[in-house]
Design a protein around this motif. Structure first.
Motif, PDB file in Angstrom:
ATOM      1  N   MET A   1       0.839  -1.190   0.000  1.00 18.59           N
ATOM      2  CA  MET A   1       0.000   0.000   0.000  1.00 18.59           C
ATOM      3  C   MET A   1       0.879   1.247   0.000  1.00 18.59           C
ATOM      4  SD  MET A   1      -3.152  -1.039   0.038  1.00 18.59           S
ATOM      5  CE  MET A   1      -3.988  -2.602   0.304  1.00 18.59           C
ATOM      6  N   PHE A   2       0.391   2.276  -0.703  1.00 22.95           N
ATOM      7  CA  PHE A   2       1.180   3.493  -0.850  1.00 22.95           C
ATOM      8  C   PHE A   2       0.255   4.714  -0.748  1.00 22.95           C
ATOM      9  CE2 PHE A   2       2.830   0.043  -3.476  1.00 22.95           C
ATOM     10  CZ  PHE A   2       4.051  -0.173  -2.844  1.00 22.95           C
ATOM     11  N   ILE A   3       0.761   5.752  -0.111  1.00 21.91           N
ATOM     12  CA  ILE A   3      -0.027   6.973   0.109  1.00 21.91           C
ATOM     13  C   ILE A   3       0.590   8.120  -0.676  1.00 21.91           C
ATOM     14  CG2 ILE A   3      -0.571   8.758   1.828  1.00 21.91           C
ATOM     15  CD1 ILE A   3      -1.008   6.530   3.845  1.00 21.91           C
ATOM     16  N   GLY A   4      -0.263   8.926  -1.288  1.00 24.51           N
ATOM     17  CA  GLY A   4       0.147  10.180  -1.895  1.00 24.51           C
ATOM     18  C   GLY A   4      -0.480  11.329  -1.139  1.00 24.51           C
ATOM     19  N   ALA A  66      -5.843  -1.591   5.484  1.00 27.84           N
ATOM     20  CA  ALA A  66      -5.003  -1.117   4.390  1.00 27.84           C
ATOM     21  C   ALA A  66      -3.923  -0.172   4.915  1.00 27.84           C
ATOM     22  CB  ALA A  66      -5.849  -0.419   3.337  1.00 27.84           C
ATOM     23  N   MET A  67      -4.271   0.680   5.856  1.00 25.77           N
ATOM     24  CA  MET A  67      -3.279   1.599   6.423  1.00 25.77           C
ATOM     25  C   MET A  67      -2.176   0.833   7.147  1.00 25.77           C
ATOM     26  SD  MET A  67      -3.704   4.904   5.847  1.00 25.77           S
ATOM     27  CE  MET A  67      -3.286   5.982   7.215  1.00 25.77           C
ATOM     28  N   ALA A  68      -2.512  -0.289   7.736  1.00 30.10           N
ATOM     29  CA  ALA A  68      -1.507  -1.083   8.441  1.00 30.10           C
ATOM     30  C   ALA A  68      -0.429  -1.596   7.499  1.00 30.10           C
ATOM     31  CB  ALA A  68      -2.172  -2.253   9.164  1.00 30.10           C
ATOM     32  N   ALA A  69      -0.767  -1.721   6.201  1.00 30.53           N
ATOM     33  CA  ALA A  69       0.153  -2.310   5.233  1.00 30.53           C
ATOM     34  C   ALA A  69       0.910  -1.266   4.410  1.00 30.53           C
ATOM     35  CB  ALA A  69      -0.621  -3.239   4.305  1.00 30.53           C
ATOM     36  N   VAL A  70       0.793   0.028   4.760  1.00 29.33           N
ATOM     37  CA  VAL A  70       1.448   1.071   3.970  1.00 29.33           C
ATOM     38  C   VAL A  70       2.968   0.934   4.061  1.00 29.33           C
ATOM     39  CG1 VAL A  70       1.862   3.560   3.799  1.00 29.33           C
ATOM     40  CG2 VAL A  70      -0.459   2.699   4.106  1.00 29.33           C
ATOM     41  N   LYS A  71       3.617   0.941   2.890  1.00 22.88           N
ATOM     42  CA  LYS A  71       5.073   0.809   2.815  1.00 22.88           C
ATOM     43  C   LYS A  71       5.771   2.100   2.388  1.00 22.88           C
ATOM     44  CE  LYS A  71       4.703  -4.055   1.422  1.00 22.88           C
ATOM     45  NZ  LYS A  71       4.964  -5.036   0.313  1.00 22.88           N
ATOM     46  N   GLY A  72       5.046   2.957   1.670  1.00 21.68           N
ATOM     47  CA  GLY A  72       5.669   4.172   1.163  1.00 21.68           C
ATOM     48  C   GLY A  72       4.697   5.324   1.131  1.00 21.68           C
ATOM     49  N   ILE A  73       5.198   6.533   1.377  1.00 27.68           N
ATOM     50  CA  ILE A  73       4.414   7.768   1.320  1.00 27.68           C
ATOM     51  C   ILE A  73       5.152   8.727   0.394  1.00 27.68           C
ATOM     52  CG2 ILE A  73       3.518   9.746   2.606  1.00 27.68           C
ATOM     53  CD1 ILE A  73       3.441   7.949   5.090  1.00 27.68           C
ATOM     54  N   LEU A 427      -1.766  11.327  -7.185  1.00 27.13           N
ATOM     55  CA  LEU A 427      -1.408  10.030  -7.765  1.00 27.13           C
ATOM     56  C   LEU A 427       0.088   9.970  -8.032  1.00 27.13           C
ATOM     57  CD1 LEU A 427      -1.977   7.277  -9.030  1.00 27.13           C
ATOM     58  CD2 LEU A 427      -2.483   8.456 -11.172  1.00 27.13           C
ATOM     59  N   GLY A 428       0.652  11.026  -8.608  1.00 30.01           N
ATOM     60  CA  GLY A 428       2.087  11.051  -8.841  1.00 30.01           C
ATOM     61  C   GLY A 428       2.866  10.914  -7.554  1.00 30.01           C
ATOM     62  N   ALA A 429       2.398  11.568  -6.489  1.00 26.05           N
ATOM     63  CA  ALA A 429       3.069  11.461  -5.194  1.00 26.05           C
ATOM     64  C   ALA A 429       3.039  10.021  -4.694  1.00 26.05           C
ATOM     65  CB  ALA A 429       2.401  12.391  -4.184  1.00 26.05           C
ATOM     66  N   ALA A 430       1.876   9.353  -4.807  1.00 22.59           N
ATOM     67  CA  ALA A 430       1.781   7.960  -4.369  1.00 22.59           C
ATOM     68  C   ALA A 430       2.712   7.073  -5.184  1.00 22.59           C
ATOM     69  CB  ALA A 430       0.340   7.474  -4.485  1.00 22.59           C
ATOM     70  N   ARG A 431       2.806   7.327  -6.480  1.00 19.84           N
ATOM     71  CA  ARG A 431       3.712   6.542  -7.325  1.00 19.84           C
ATOM     72  C   ARG A 431       5.167   6.762  -6.919  1.00 19.84           C
ATOM     73  NH1 ARG A 431       1.527   6.965 -13.586  1.00 19.84           N
ATOM     74  NH2 ARG A 431      -0.060   5.327 -13.411  1.00 19.84           N
ATOM     75  N   LEU A 432       5.532   7.993  -6.576  1.00 18.36           N
ATOM     76  CA  LEU A 432       6.889   8.253  -6.094  1.00 18.36           C
ATOM     77  C   LEU A 432       7.126   7.532  -4.769  1.00 18.36           C
ATOM     78  CD1 LEU A 432       7.057  12.014  -7.068  1.00 18.36           C
ATOM     79  CD2 LEU A 432       8.531  10.213  -7.996  1.00 18.36           C
ATOM     80  N   GLY A 433       6.103   7.465  -3.920  1.00 24.69           N
ATOM     81  CA  GLY A 433       6.211   6.691  -2.690  1.00 24.69           C
ATOM     82  C   GLY A 433       6.424   5.216  -2.965  1.00 24.69           C
ATOM     83  N   GLN A 434       5.740   4.697  -3.996  1.00 29.16           N
ATOM     84  CA  GLN A 434       5.925   3.299  -4.384  1.00 29.16           C
ATOM     85  C   GLN A 434       7.354   3.059  -4.882  1.00 29.16           C
ATOM     86  OE1 GLN A 434       3.137   1.951  -7.357  1.00 29.16           O
ATOM     87  NE2 GLN A 434       3.903  -0.155  -7.346  1.00 29.16           N
TER      88      GLN A 434
END
Length: 483
Positions: A1-4, A66-73, A427-434
């Motif tokens: 999971m990734f957050i932007g 889902a928040m528990a599984a976040v790997k990148g922001i 969306l771009g921010a989340a992709r950069l977090g990924q």
């Protein structure tokens, strides 16, 4: 999971994606702008953080597993804002925003005293940029300037709150005018021109790199099982490019947001300071971009809607089929202009209003005027060597098919419209977090599915070219008359 996390001028938006980049949840919180004096524009930095906390709290409450599984922001934000911090990392004054015009005299003085702003910095010194804002503070608020320990951009203040790290990415930092854009490093000479050193700056990372980890107390607050990495992120336009897959040379987008942008990705640093083109680093490594920027795109339509006590959707819904340019001309310079004029003093206006002019004609004129200003941007980019055959539409104004038809026909490019209409900076921010979490950019920045492609209309192209030629005569005529 990734957050932007996108720190916009009017709101903070948070989105949560899974590993396939499918949207799991989103939340937004409003922001306000303060204008204590004419041409001033400021925000409270802690307002950004409070809005981020609320948005993240909502995601944690809505989708806790889902928040528990976040790997990148990943982070994105409005560029150029001067956020001045003391040694305790507390803001010393409100942030001076991108659309603040108070530093016009400092711009002229800096260009004259340090020509390397145009060469190393690659951009005209404009009031919107960060460097002249600091020079204004240096001259007008010396006690604040002396206490300044760090200067951060808006999203980087949020990063500080998330991680405790002073860090910034290349794309956003290029908009300060202190970066040697070709070398992707701070310039000691440009910093010295405004009385600063590298010690005042955050360390630099690429947008897809790890800049730090989320604080332990925030992991606990939001229910994350392990501390996610926080990517370098990007300025709002570079992040939007990552969201629509415009990361290879020759790809680009047209943005109809508060401001308007024509964005083209380059494989090298390509400035055109004569026409006020913005030449910046991209948010992905070894890549640059050019932008033509106008200050009032949907802002122009929103102004008209407020003035006429209507909604923007109501006004554009009344247009019907576009059969040619409006008989009325509109100059969309509500707060000055960047590309190509670099003129903080010029103001908006209508020309050609007659007894039979109604609000439909005024709406049409506003859409035309913004499109003409974007044509100015395209011409400036072409003069700098850019060539593009299609652009992806982003921003709230892209929901108007009529507006996109006008722009496609005037710019003579195909405009691709994303299927869900919301492929922007978050969306771009989340992709950069990924990318930061997985350690690779491969397959991360693909183009989203498109709902339609708008081709230039042959029946409009010539008529709009003629109208643009007439419209172009208005600015020099006004300036000659002293406006």
């Amino acid at each position: 999971m990734f957050i932007g996390l996108d720190i916009g001028t009017s709101s903070v938006k948070a989105i949560l994606l899974d590993e396939t980049q499918a949207l799991i949840a989103s939340a937004s919180e409003p922001l306000t702008v303060q204008r204590p004096h004419p041409s001033w524009s400021e925000q409270d930095p802690d307002g950004w953080w409070s809005a981020c906390e609320k948005a993240m709290d909502r995601l944690a409450a809505e989708v806790p597993s889902a928040m528990a599984a976040v790997k990148g922001i990943g982070l994105s934000g409005h560029m150029h804002g001067a956020t001045l911090l003391g040694v305790d990392d507390q803001p010393l004054r409100p942030c001076i925003l991108w659309n603040d015009g108070r530093s016009a005299s400092q711009c002229a003085e800096l260009e004259a005293s340090e020509p390397k702003f145009l060469s190393l910095g690659g951009n005209r010194v404009m009031p919107g940029f960060t460097a002249p804002k600091l020079q204004w503070v240096r001259e007008n608020e010396p006690e604040v300037f002396e206490k300044t320990a760090k200067v951060l951009l808006p999203k980087d203040y949020v990063r500080l709150k998330l991680t405790g790290e002073h860090a910034g990415d290349m794309s956003d930092s290029a908009g300060t005018l202190w970066l040697d854009v070709a070398k992707r490093d701070w310039s000691d000479e440009l910093l010295a021109a405004t009385g600063l050193t590298r010690e005042h700056m955050p360390r630099l990372v690429e947008g897809s790199e790890n800049s730090g980890q989320l604080r332990a107390e925030l992991c606990q607050r939001w229910g994350m099982s392990a501390a996610p990495v926080v990517a370098g992120g990007g300025g709002d336009n570079a992040a939007s490019a990552c969201g629509v897959g415009a990361v290879t040379p020759g790809s680009g987008f047209v943005s109809l947001g508060t401001s308007g942008v024509v964005f083209v990705t380059n494989d090298k640093f390509s400035p055109n300071v004569e026409s006020a083109v913005h030449a910046f680093c991209h948010a992905v490594p070894s890549t640059w971009h050019q932008m033509g920027v106008i200050l009032s795109a949907t802002d122009s339509l929103n102004w008209l809607a407020n003035t006429l006590d209507a909604s923007p959707a109501d006004l554009t819904g009344e247009l019907g089929e576009i059969t040619g340019p409006s008989p009325v001309h509109f100059l969309p310079y509500l707060g000055g202009e960047r590309t190509p004029h670099n003129d903080v003093d010029i103001r908006a206006g209508f020309y050609g209003i007659a007894h039979d002019t109604d609000r439909r004609a005024l709406t049409h004129a506003v859409l035309d005027g913004v499109a003409f200003a974007l044509k100015d941007c395209m011409a400036a980019l072409e003069a700098a060597g850019s060539s593009v055959e299609r652009l992806t539409a982003v921003g709230g104004g892209s929901r108007s098919a009529a507006w996109l038809e006008i722009i496609a026909s005037l710019l003579n490019v195909t405009i691709d419209v994303p299927a869900d209409g919301d492929f922007g900076a978050s969306l771009g921010a989340a992709r950069l977090g990924q990318a930061a979490a997985t350690g690779t950019v491969d397959g991360v920045f693909t183009a989203p599915p498109m709902s339609t492609s708008i081709e230039p209309r042959s029946d409009l192209t010539n008529a709009y070219a003629d109208a643009y030629g007439r419209w172009r005569q208005l600015y020099p005529a006004l300036k000659q008359a002293g406006f």
